[in-house]
Write an enzyme that holds these catalytic residues in place. Structure first.
Site, PDB file in Angstrom:
ATOM      1  N   GLU A 298       5.123 -46.226  22.262  1.00  0.00           N
ATOM      2  CA  GLU A 298       4.295 -45.230  21.573  1.00  0.00           C
ATOM      3  C   GLU A 298       4.708 -43.858  20.962  1.00  0.00           C
ATOM      4  O   GLU A 298       4.460 -43.856  20.390  1.00  0.00           O
ATOM      5  CB  GLU A 298       3.262 -45.474  22.050  1.00  0.00           C
ATOM      6  CG  GLU A 298       1.884 -44.522  21.414  1.00  0.00           C
ATOM      7  CD  GLU A 298       1.457 -45.568  20.598  1.00  0.00           C
ATOM      8  OE1 GLU A 298       1.810 -44.486  19.129  1.00  0.00           O
ATOM      9  OE2 GLU A 298       1.401 -46.350  21.181  1.00  0.00           O
ATOM     10  N   ASP A 302       5.595 -42.476  17.251  1.00  0.00           N
ATOM     11  CA  ASP A 302       4.306 -41.329  17.158  1.00  0.00           C
ATOM     12  C   ASP A 302       5.851 -39.830  16.331  1.00  0.00           C
ATOM     13  O   ASP A 302       5.104 -38.869  15.521  1.00  0.00           O
ATOM     14  CB  ASP A 302       3.450 -40.740  18.383  1.00  0.00           C
ATOM     15  CG  ASP A 302       2.534 -41.341  19.340  1.00  0.00           C
ATOM     16  OD1 ASP A 302       2.335 -42.867  17.585  1.00  0.00           O
ATOM     17  OD2 ASP A 302       1.969 -41.562  18.980  1.00  0.00           O
ATOM     18  N   SER A 547      -0.695 -47.874  14.737  1.00  0.00           N
ATOM     19  CA  SER A 547      -0.076 -46.921  16.142  1.00  0.00           C
ATOM     20  C   SER A 547       1.494 -46.120  15.511  1.00  0.00           C
ATOM     21  O   SER A 547       2.039 -45.028  15.491  1.00  0.00           O
ATOM     22  CB  SER A 547       1.019 -47.219  16.940  1.00  0.00           C
ATOM     23  OG  SER A 547       0.229 -47.775  18.299  1.00  0.00           O
TER      24      SER A 547
END
Length: 632
Positions: A298, A302, A547
């Site tokens: 994650e 990002d 995501s």
């Protein structure tokens, strides 16, 4: 005339301390429709046991927050962009003396001694030191001990009541119907979401070998250049020192600098050796001991894609929240952004949120952080709950805080999840409101359903198609989360778009499958969420999910802010009233193909105009930028 709080409380204590119990008409305040998955009542709580009752006091001006937000966020408003200061927000939503007095009078007239009543310093919370017998009498309820499959115990009741004249002054009471919904590395993701398991990202497994960087290969591997070409992003920041963009990560999720460098070298981003700005909240640490897809995907995703879109001219801020010992909740993060939120409507709920200082071994022993962090102009989060995991009152409390951030000029971006119309853990709703894998009711996600958040779904390039052809709703490995809230009413900004969809395209499902009563619909817009090449644990790995979509949309909006700031204009803040307005009808690529299946159905269809799969569509950056630059 301003009333002295000390005098008001003293008067209430003096008048009511010796009063005899009074008979009041009572009203049901909250009731749970079902016990959360994995929990069951095991025994009655001892009547002599101590139980700390906490009454969250209502805020008299909360009903006007949407009006205030539209005043600074709607493109036709003469006050567009005139965002509030934190002081204005605090003053507008302060608790009233009348509310405090109503609750105090009732408690004291019911036999609660003044010495056991405590009013919080900011007047948002009334604490009562009580035992179970008294609490049951005060709330007309029965307390039980509930045990989870994991062995964890929890104290709760099925419903509770308040006097009819007191109920309007109390938002909610703890402990009552609420069950634990903390973001925790120790939680079972089938029951409550945790960082890294909330929305994704997902992967096909394995690694990517040779990355073919030509744009004709974007249907199999998404790279930063693919995204720039898809959405027309050719802008380089010029006001990076005045602008800001942040992503939220919850410990133990963490990036690896070696992964960021590997990605930067592969795609020539100019970011090799340049770490993001890390803001540690409540002992948040970028841990490197645990390294795997579940721990690093994650954060790596990002930061790598947000940084690539923004270029080296704009630093990305990472809000690393929670210590390694216990982790953190959304509210713990929001506390740090807005000091008033620490005590807003009673402050953190110990049954939902982590309480700091953390006295466990290795825990953060510093104080709770309240207003210690200046929020970035755009904040992106890829974590979330099922709406049904939370009580309506708890979700509303948090949603209002997103509205307050919008008033202060902050854009909040949230991914909508990767399970179509199903919730996290592939859970659907049963008729009684409980969740199960065999349920047939669509299960919306939070905070995407909050009307003060911009919810982002996922698209993909068609198999074997070029970037010049229209994208479709993501159908590969994940499905774009979308649907209709069961808690929040439809906001004015999307009434026309959603009404049009329901009139022309609503699917023919049995009554109760999804909320058709006029509720907040999501997503608001979308971006590609398939086949991302991400450097994770030293290998290029394929990743899928909202995501990926959320930080990319956040970065694109941060570029818009940069251009506005360079011209002396304000950040765009809460964008939903603007993007749904007629001024922005050409600012998105409409997605008209694909569905978001789940709960034994095909879910919803992507159609012309807004739909509950891809929202308004994907960004058309040149048009978005041009239109936003025309606004004040």
């Amino acid at each position: 005339m301003r009333c002295s709080l000390v005098a008001l409380v003293s008067l209430a204590l003096g008048l009511a301390a010796s009063a005899s119990p009074t008979a009041f008409p009572w009203t049901l305040h909250e009731k749970r429709s079902s016990i959360p998955v994995g929990w069951s009542p095991t025994h009655k709580l001892d009547s002599t046991a101590t139980i700390p009752l906490r009454f969250a006091l209502t805020q008299p001006n909360i009903q006007d927050i949407e009006k205030h937000l539209y005043d600074v966020s709607h493109p036709d408003s003469p006050n567009y962009g005139n965002h509030w200061t934190a002081g204005q927000v605090a003053a507008t939503f302060a608790p009233s003396p009348e509310t405090i007095k109503a609750v105090l009078d009732w408690l004291l007239s019911s036999g609660v001694e003044p010495a056991r009543v405590k009013l919080s310093p900011t007047r948002g919370w009334i604490d009562v030191s009580s035992n179970v017998k008294e609490a049951e009498s005060l709330l007309r309820t029965n307390y039980n001990v509930y045990t989870h499959d994991s062995g964890k115990e929890h104290v709760a009741c099925e419903s509770y009541h308040l006097p009819a004249h007191v109920a309007p002054h109390v938002d909610f009471v703890t402990p009552t119907i609420h069950f634990d919904a903390k973001l925790s590395k120790r939680s079972n993701p089938q029951i409550v979401p945790k960082p890294g398991n909330a929305f994704g990202p997902k992967t096909t497994g394995g690694t990517i070998g040779t990355i073919l960087k030509e744009l004709e290969n974007c249907h199999t591997t998404i790279t930063p250049d693919c995204l720039r070409a898809l959405y027309g992003v050719a802008y380089v920041p010029v006001a990076g020192d005045k602008n800001s963009y942040g992503v939220v990560e919850y410990t133990p999720q963490a990036y690896l600098q070696s992964d960021l460098d590997m990605f930067a070298k592969e795609f020539n981003t100019g970011l090799e050796g340049k770490p993001p700005k890390v803001v540690s909240i409540l002992g948040g640490v970028v841990q490197t001991v645990n390294q795997s897809f579940g721990y690093n995907a994650e954060s790596d995703l990002d930061i790598q894609y947000a940084s690539a879109i923004l270029t080296a001219k704009q630093n990305v801020t990472v809000y690393q929240v929670g210590d390694l010992a216990q982790g953190a909740s959304f509210n713990n993060f929001l506390d740090a952004l807005d000091g008033t939120y620490c005590t807003f409507e009673g402050g953190d709920d110990p049954w939902y949120d982590y309480i700091y200082p953390d006295t466990s071994p290795g825990g953060w022993t510093g104080p709770q952080e309240c207003g210690t962090v200046k929020p970035a102009n755009v904040i992106s989060s890829s974590y979330g709950y099922n709406e049904a995991d939370l009580s309506a009152k708890y979700a509303t409390r948090q949603c209002v805080e997103y509205g307050k951030l919008g008033l202060m000029g902050v854009t909040v971006i949230s991914g909508t999840g990767d399970s179509g119309v199903e919730g996290n853990g592939d859970m659907c709703l049963n008729p009684d409101g409980s969740q199960s894998a065999t349920g047939t009711g669509f299960n919306p996600t939070f905070p995407g359903v909050c009307p003060f958040v911009t919810a982002v779904g996922a698209t993909q390039i068609r198999p074997n198609a070029s970037i010049l052809e229209p994208e479709i709703a993501c159908q590969d490995h994940i499905y774009s989360g979308g649907g209709f809230s069961n808690y929040f009413a439809i906001p004015d900004y999307q009434k026309a778009a959603v009404t049009g969809y329901l009139k022309n395209y609503t699917p023919n499902y049995p009554a109760g499958t999804f909320n058709t009563s006029g509720s907040r619909a999501y997503p608001d817009l979308s971006a590609n969420g398939a086949h991302y090449a991400v450097a994770i644990d030293g290998q290029m790995t394929p990743a899928f999910g909202t995501s990926a979509s959320a930080p990319v949309v956040g970065a694109i909006l941060a570029l818009v802010n940069d251009a506005r700031i360079a011209l002396g204009k304000k950040p765009i803040g809460f964008i939903n009233p603007t993007i749904y307005s007629s001024k922005f009808t050409k600012a998105f690529h409409d997605i008209t193909n694909g569905t978001n299946p789940g709960c034994g159905t095909m879910g919803f269809n992507s159609t012309k105009g807004w739909d509950p799969v891809t929202g308004l569509g994907t960004p058309n950056f040149p048009v978005l930028l041009a239109e936003w630059l025309t606004l004040a």
